[in-house]
Design an enzyme around this catalytic site. Structure first.
Site, PDB file in Angstrom:
ATOM      1  N   ILE A 110       3.878   2.309  -4.739  1.00  0.00           N
ATOM      2  CA  ILE A 110       3.335   0.935  -5.259  1.00  0.00           C
ATOM      3  C   ILE A 110       1.896   1.028  -5.803  1.00  0.00           C
ATOM      4  O   ILE A 110       1.701   0.376  -6.740  1.00  0.00           O
ATOM      5  CB  ILE A 110       3.232  -0.070  -4.337  1.00  0.00           C
ATOM      6  CG1 ILE A 110       5.093  -0.075  -3.843  1.00  0.00           C
ATOM      7  CG2 ILE A 110       2.885  -1.487  -4.698  1.00  0.00           C
ATOM      8  CD1 ILE A 110       5.093  -1.429  -2.548  1.00  0.00           C
ATOM      9  N   GLY A 167       0.833  -1.058  -0.114  1.00  0.00           N
ATOM     10  CA  GLY A 167       0.051  -0.022   0.000  1.00  0.00           C
ATOM     11  C   GLY A 167       0.774   1.287  -0.122  1.00  0.00           C
ATOM     12  O   GLY A 167       0.223   2.488   0.150  1.00  0.00           O
ATOM     13  N   GLN A 168       2.320   1.126  -0.285  1.00  0.00           N
ATOM     14  CA  GLN A 168       2.935   2.448  -0.131  1.00  0.00           C
ATOM     15  C   GLN A 168       2.773   3.240  -1.312  1.00  0.00           C
ATOM     16  O   GLN A 168       2.350   2.706  -2.642  1.00  0.00           O
ATOM     17  CB  GLN A 168       4.434   1.986  -0.107  1.00  0.00           C
ATOM     18  CG  GLN A 168       4.974   1.603   0.895  1.00  0.00           C
ATOM     19  CD  GLN A 168       4.791  -0.020   1.203  1.00  0.00           C
ATOM     20  OE1 GLN A 168       4.302  -0.694   0.336  1.00  0.00           O
ATOM     21  NE2 GLN A 168       5.474  -0.677   2.126  1.00  0.00           N
ATOM     22  N   ARG A 169       2.618   4.470  -1.387  1.00  0.00           N
ATOM     23  CA  ARG A 169       2.256   5.327  -2.532  1.00  0.00           C
ATOM     24  C   ARG A 169       2.936   5.063  -3.681  1.00  0.00           C
ATOM     25  O   ARG A 169       2.386   5.062  -4.897  1.00  0.00           O
ATOM     26  CB  ARG A 169       2.677   7.036  -2.165  1.00  0.00           C
ATOM     27  CG  ARG A 169       2.003   7.867  -3.031  1.00  0.00           C
ATOM     28  CD  ARG A 169       2.160   9.269  -2.597  1.00  0.00           C
ATOM     29  NE  ARG A 169       1.781   9.533  -1.092  1.00  0.00           N
ATOM     30  CZ  ARG A 169       0.920  10.023  -1.080  1.00  0.00           C
ATOM     31  NH1 ARG A 169      -0.205  10.332  -2.241  1.00  0.00           N
ATOM     32  NH2 ARG A 169       0.286  10.243   0.396  1.00  0.00           N
TER      33      ARG A 169
END
Length: 407
Positions: free
Chosen positions: A299, A295-297
């Site tokens: 990704i 969920g990292q920005r």
């Protein structure tokens, strides 16, 4: 705890926090109390037994942990139990606010030289290793069992609970224990907290936290859901005989923990997902695939590579991180506008409900304007991936919805 309405969990912790004395020098209470307080905040126990706490230490804990209330008396109110000094055993009779189940909590500190139908927990620094006569006296022909020994899974962390203030020194014996009436409790993940902060240890002994549930007294059993298999068993055969679930959400929402819970795996060591995880479960000729995407920005732009042939979208929200509600709302509604996810049923897991500052599922529904979703079946379910509360209810909705759509 179990009631007619469902199950509720609570966490128990015991910690000899070491009395406040200037003899400890750089390890005296005033220099280490913040680390201990932060450790308690991180673990967030519902019941917390301390030993060796002086009045000023209780005051510091009460001031910093305002959600807690304490009960106990001083050492001078205790008695001698064939010991060198005066000892106390503090106990309280409690009632769970949800299940209304009554249980007892005993907390004590034994000297180093030394049956009930109601659920009982006994926590403390016993200064007794599992090989000592004192320890064996507790578990031999008594109602008590060591929570470590009756846990569903092996504990993580060191075996010992005694340490010095010096990081890197050899560990001592396991002298802190949590005893339970085993027929009344289901012991979930158990671990020994050995966290160090900037080279400092919060106490000269390590804490021993567990998660547990009390059981129905009438049958002494706890019925555990089987995660992904529950969905499969309720599905009717289709031509494809395969179901694809996409698990999305912002970083730190708890997606990987939830995925491990669904797959009945250990959740003690979780690292941020940099790419994707996939879990496949097969039973009765049916295959279920769950994709967990980081969920990292950086990704998130790659999420769309996994939209194809999705049967159910599970979106996970950190209910305690209110500052990111706008961000998670934007990401969710952008997902719902994707053509490949058109009509795909949506389950929103309002995760981390076990945290004190978690927003209720109903408040998240209003804050994220979920009622505006009209082009697909959707459901929001409050849950805690850590305690597993609410997870089963969410899976049941997925099973019913998918079964209905497959007809």
């Amino acid at each position: 705890m179990l009631s007619t309405g469902g199950s509720y969990s609570f966490r128990v912790m015991t910690y000899n926090i070491r009395y406040d004395t200037v003899k400890d020098g750089k390890n005296q209470w005033s220099l280490r109390k913040n680390y201990l307080i932060n450790l308690i905040r991180n673990r967030m126990p519902d019941l917390f037994g301390v030993q060796e706490a002086l009045p000023n230490q209780i005051f510091d804990l009460q001031h910093a942990l305002s959600a807690y209330r304490y009960y106990g008396v001083g050492k001078n109110d205790g008695k001698r139990w064939d010991a060198a000094g005066t000892r106390t055993c503090t106990w309280v009779k409690l009632r769970d606010r949800y299940s209304l189940q009554i249980f007892y909590h005993f907390n004590t500190h034994f000297d180093s030289t030394v049956g009930s139908s109601t659920p009982i927990m006994l926590t403390g620094d016993f200064n007794a290793s599992p090989h000592s006569d004192s320890y064996r006296a507790f578990i031999t022909n008594t109602i008590f069992k060591d929570s470590k020994n009756v846990s569903e899974k092996s504990h993580c962390g060191p075996d010992s609970t005694f340490s010095t203030f010096i990081v890197g020194n050899p560990m001592g014996k396991q002298i802190d224990h949590i005893f339970v009436t085993s027929q009344d409790f289901k012991i979930c993940p158990v671990d020994v907290v050995d966290r160090c902060n900037l080279g400092l240890i919060p106490s000269s002994e390590l804490s021993w936290p567990i998660a547990c549930r009390t059981l129905r007294s009438e049958d002494s059993r706890f019925h555990v859901h089987n995660g992904l298999l529950d969905i499969i068993r309720n599905l009717r055969p289709t031509k494809q005989n395969e179901l694809r679930i996409l698990l999305l959400g912002l970083d730190n929402a708890g997606k990987t923990t939830l995925l491990k819970v669904l797959a009945s795996e250990d959740i003690t060591n979780i690292t941020p997902t940099q790419g994707f995880n996939i879990k496949s479960v097969q039973s009765t000729g049916f295959k279920l695939n769950v994709w967990d995407i980081g969920g990292q920005r950086k990704i998130r732009p790659y999420w769309r590579n996994y939209f194809e042939n999705t049967d159910v979208l599970i979106y996970v929200i950190d209910s305690s991180d209110r500052k990111r509600f706008d961000e998670t709302n934007q990401e969710l509604f952008e997902l719902l506008e994707e053509e490949k996810l058109h009509d795909v049923p949506l389950l929103v897991f309002a995760n981390k409900q076990d945290l004190l500052n978690a927003a209720k599922a109903s408040d998240i529904t209003d804050g994220l304007s979920l009622h505006q979703i009209r082009d697909r079946p959707w459901q929001i379910q409050g849950c805690s991936a850590y305690t597993k509360e609410g997870v089963k209810e969410g899976l049941e909705w997925v099973s019913k919805t998918v079964t209905k759509n497959k007809k």
